[in-house]
Design a protein around this motif. Sequence first.
Motif, mmCIF file in Angstrom:
data_model
loop_
_atom_site.group_PDB
_atom_site.id
_atom_site.type_symbol
_atom_site.label_atom_id
_atom_site.label_comp_id
_atom_site.label_asym_id
_atom_site.label_seq_id
_atom_site.Cartn_x
_atom_site.Cartn_y
_atom_site.Cartn_z
ATOM 1 N N GLU A 1 -8.455 -4.841 -4.136
ATOM 2 C CA GLU A 1 -8.775 -6.171 -3.636
ATOM 3 C C GLU A 1 -9.983 -6.182 -2.702
ATOM 4 O O GLU A 1 -10.540 -7.240 -2.412
ATOM 5 N N GLY B 1 -4.113 -12.420 -1.796
ATOM 6 C CA GLY B 1 -3.910 -11.038 -2.229
ATOM 7 C C GLY B 1 -2.945 -10.273 -1.335
ATOM 8 O O GLY B 1 -2.702 -10.629 -0.186
ATOM 9 N N GLY C 1 -2.569 -2.873 -2.359
ATOM 10 C CA GLY C 1 -3.660 -3.839 -2.471
ATOM 11 C C GLY C 1 -5.036 -3.199 -2.449
ATOM 12 O O GLY C 1 -5.933 -3.591 -3.206
#
Length: 348
Positions: A317, A106, A311
Motif C-alpha cells: 500500500e 487501506g 499492508g
Amino acid sequence: MFLVENYTLAVIFCFITMLCWGSWANTQKLAGKTWRYELFYWDYVFGVVITALIFAVTLGSTGGAGRGFIADLNQAEFSPLMSAFIGGVIFNIANILLVAAIAIAGMSVAFPVGIGLALVLGVLINFFGNPAGGNAALLFSGVGLVAAAIILNAVAYKKLPGQQAGVSAKGLILSVLCGILMSLFYFFVAKSLAQVDLFGLLVPVTTENLSKGTLETGKLTPYSAIFVFTLGILLSNFVFNTAVMLKPFVGTPVPLLDYFKGRFKDHLWGLIGGAIWSVGMTLNILASNVASPAVAYGLGQGATLISAIWGVFIWREFRSAPQGTSKLLGAMFLCFIAGLGLLILAKL
C-alpha cells in the motif's frame, strides 16, 4: 471447561490473538474486488457468532472445571448479561467504521491509526478498571511507544501521492472514531466475567483456584460471555449495517437484496474472516484471567503491527510513497515491537 493456567500460555494465546485480529481483514481484501464491504460484513458477523457458539458447546461445556455453557447462561444475572451484550454493540459500531476505513484508506492506515488508538485508550481503561492488572510504569511506557508508532504511521500516510483529500481525510476520521469506540468494548466484556471466591477474596478462574474456592455466581464464564457478546454484534448489525448500506460512507447505496446475489466464494471469505477474529477473541478472554484485562487487551491489539506488515509488505500500500517513507515505517515497526515487549513485561 478449558482454562488457561499460567502466564506463559496466556502470552501465547495473546500472540495468537494478535495474529488473528491483525489478519482477518485480509479476507475483506480478497472478497472486496467483487463484493462490497457492507455485504462482506454480514457474513463476517455470522462467522463471529457461529465460531463463538462452537467454542461454547465444546471447550466451554467439557471437563469438570467451572460451569457448562447452558448452566452458566441459566444462572447469569441481568447485569452481566447486559454488560457483555453492550460490549458487542459497541464493538460492532467500531468495527463497521474500521471495515469502512480499510475500504477507503487501506489496512496499513486503518489498523495502526484505529486499532492503535484503541490499544492506547483500551489499556488505560482496562488498567484503571482493574489496577492490579500490571506494572503501571511498564504498561504506560509500552502504550507511549505504541502512540509514537501511530503518529509515525500518520506522517508516512500523508506522504502518499495521488490521494484525494476528501477520501483520505474521511479514512483517517473513520479510523479515529473506530479507535475511540473500540477502546471501550473489552471493558464491558471483562466486567461480566466471573471470578473464584477464595475465602472472601476474588481470584482468577483456574483449576487450582476452583479446587479451593467457588465460582462466583450471577456472572459469566468466558465462553458464555463471548457468546452473549456476539449476540450484541449480531442484533445491532441489523440496525447499523443496514443503515450503512442505505447511506454508505463511500459509493452508491447497496440494495439489501444484493446480499443474496453473492457467489459462494463471496460469502465464504466473510465467514472465514469472522471465524478468525472470533478465535482471537476467545483466546484473549481466556488469557485475561491470568494476564489481566489490560495486558491481554494490549497484547491482542498488537494486531496493529501484524496488519501493518500485511499492508506494507504484502498488499504494497506504500509502494508509491516518496523516498524516506521507508524510514518512517521502519521506526513505526520498532516502536510497536518495543511497546508490545513492555506490555508483556508489565505482568511478570
